[in-house]
Design an enzyme around this catalytic site. Structure first.
Site, PDB file in Angstrom:
ATOM      1  N   GLY A  36       0.808  -1.219   0.000  1.00 17.33           N
ATOM      2  CA  GLY A  36       0.000   0.000   0.000  1.00 17.33           C
ATOM      3  C   GLY A  36       0.836   1.261   0.000  1.00 17.33           C
ATOM      4  O   GLY A  36       2.069   1.219  -0.042  1.00 17.33           O
ATOM      5  N   TYR A  37       0.163   2.396   0.064  1.00 12.63           N
ATOM      6  CA  TYR A  37       0.876   3.673   0.027  1.00 12.63           C
ATOM      7  C   TYR A  37       1.760   3.867   1.257  1.00 12.63           C
ATOM      8  O   TYR A  37       2.912   4.299   1.148  1.00 12.63           O
ATOM      9  CB  TYR A  37      -0.120   4.834  -0.077  1.00 12.63           C
ATOM     10  CG  TYR A  37      -0.849   4.917  -1.398  1.00 12.63           C
ATOM     11  CD1 TYR A  37      -0.234   4.540  -2.589  1.00 12.63           C
ATOM     12  CD2 TYR A  37      -2.155   5.388  -1.467  1.00 12.63           C
ATOM     13  CE1 TYR A  37      -0.901   4.622  -3.794  1.00 12.63           C
ATOM     14  CE2 TYR A  37      -2.839   5.481  -2.669  1.00 12.63           C
ATOM     15  CZ  TYR A  37      -2.205   5.096  -3.832  1.00 12.63           C
ATOM     16  OH  TYR A  37      -2.878   5.177  -5.032  1.00 12.63           O
ATOM     17  N   CYS A  61      -2.939  10.656  10.424  1.00 14.88           N
ATOM     18  CA  CYS A  61      -2.309  11.826   9.801  1.00 14.88           C
ATOM     19  C   CYS A  61      -2.926  13.140  10.283  1.00 14.88           C
ATOM     20  O   CYS A  61      -2.212  14.058  10.705  1.00 14.88           O
ATOM     21  CB  CYS A  61      -2.377  11.716   8.285  1.00 14.88           C
ATOM     22  SG  CYS A  61      -4.032  11.451   7.608  1.00 14.88           S
ATOM     23  N   ASN A 112       0.637  13.588   4.653  1.00 10.01           N
ATOM     24  CA  ASN A 112      -0.079  12.532   5.366  1.00 10.01           C
ATOM     25  C   ASN A 112       0.627  11.181   5.334  1.00 10.01           C
ATOM     26  O   ASN A 112       0.474  10.371   6.252  1.00 10.01           O
ATOM     27  CB  ASN A 112      -1.496  12.369   4.789  1.00 10.01           C
ATOM     28  CG  ASN A 112      -1.495  12.103   3.301  1.00 10.01           C
ATOM     29  OD1 ASN A 112      -1.102  12.953   2.508  1.00 10.01           O
ATOM     30  ND2 ASN A 112      -1.948  10.927   2.893  1.00 10.01           N
TER      31      ASN A 112
END
Length: 341
Positions: A11-12, A147, A308
């Protein structure tokens, strides 16, 4: 060298962890897991890592024992698996939301289900070095804040602890599309997101509870999705305690953050960048904090911005690791952001 593994590396957030860790001078990335992509090269999913690592994704069943286990695993799932993760590493750094709230009733209220490991909640230290550095030096269980929560905590906690603000705080949060993750639904398609200013949480976003827990103040938060890919900006309106003026607020921030490597107090009186702007923080581990006061107003407007995926996630997690293992806190995190971007 610190031997680490990243669980949920496709994932990111997992990709950002790998980006930072493969360049860290004192880290060996021993494993990066994916349930569906095991056997594939890392750079097939994270093309920015071409030539930087020869790692391939491995299945979780092949995890061994590590100095640090980074968990970029799904909310609501991590808690049931935490006992097995704790057996795999000396230090576990969790980037899911499952261990951010200390009270199981509050967790159930905001996440919509009972916590499956409530006995572990109090054993986790909040992974924000600027607020919990001394505890993090010996912490083996670390929970990295969300975040928007990180931005809210860094901007509001100094004022709350100094008694400069009181009562309910209104938080208006804006976030880019990467905050929804790599598997977000149709609402994050380009055709739906482009040009949008979408209020997706008019009330009771789960990061609201994290900020309230940290400040001891009631928080009312609204979250809006914006067209940007990266970035979080918070605009917070808080009631001033009697007698508080601009000098007191500025002095409190400078006293708290004057020696901090990754929080910058933005105090310019004019110019395009006189307030925190997430655009210039892209890719960096900085959180910028600023404020504005209207003469005679009983309120202060506090502004905070960060990336974030970095200070709001992976970068903050690596910063916690650096503190925990007595390394240079800036190691692997020196990137300053881009301008123009």
């Amino acid at each position: 060298m610190i031997r680490v593994a990243v669980v949920g590396a496709a994932g990111y957030i997992g990709g950002e962890l790998l980006r930072i860790l493969v360049s860290h001078p004192e880290v060996e990335v021993a494993a990066a897991t994916s349930r569906s992509l095991h056997g594939r090269q890392i750079d097939g999913v994270h093309p920015n890592l071409r030539g930087r690592t020869r790692l391939v994704f491995s299945p979780e069943e092949e995890l061994d024992r590590y100095d640090v286990l980074f968990l970029a695993t799904p909310h609501r799932e991590t808690m049931s698996r935490m006992p097995e993760f704790l057996a795999m590493a000396d230090t576990v750094i969790d980037l899911s939301g499952d261990f951010r709230l200390r009270d199981p009733d509050t967790f159930a209220d905001y996440y919509g289900l009972a916590h499956q490991a409530p006995e572990l909640l109090e054993t986790f230290v909040t992974g924000l070095p600027e607020l919990h550095r001394e505890r993090l030096r010996t912490a083996d269980r670390i929970s990295v804040p969300g975040c928007m929560a990180s931005a809210g905590m860094l901007s509001l906690v100094p004022l709350a602890e100094a008694g400069l603000i009181t009562g309910e705080v209104a938080v208006d949060a804006r976030t880019g599309s990467s905050g929804s993750g790599a598997k977000a639904g149709t609402e994050n398609l380009h055709a739906e997101r482009s040009g949008a200013l979408r209020v997706f949480a008019p009330t009771r976003h789960r990061h609201e509870a994290e900020i309230a827990q940290a400040t001891g103040l009631p928080i009312r938060m609204t979250a809006t999705g914006i067209e940007a890919v990266r970035g979080v900006q918070l605009v917070c309106r808080a009631w001033l305690a009697d007698g508080v003026d601009e000098r007191a607020i500025r002095s409190t921030y400078r006293k708290r953050y004057g020696e901090e490597p990754f929080v910058r107090v933005v105090a310019q009186r004019r110019g395009m960048h006189r307030f925190p702007d997430a655009k210039i923080l892209s890719g960096s581990n900085f959180c910028d904090v600023g404020f504005a006061l209207e003469r005679g107003s009983p309120q202060v407007t506090v502004i905070a911005a960060l990336d974030n995926l970095v200070k709001g996630g992976a970068g903050n997690a690596v910063q916690c690791m650096n503190v925990r293992f007595g390394r240079n806190e800036r190691a692997g995190l020196e990137f300053t952001g881009l301008h123009p971007n």
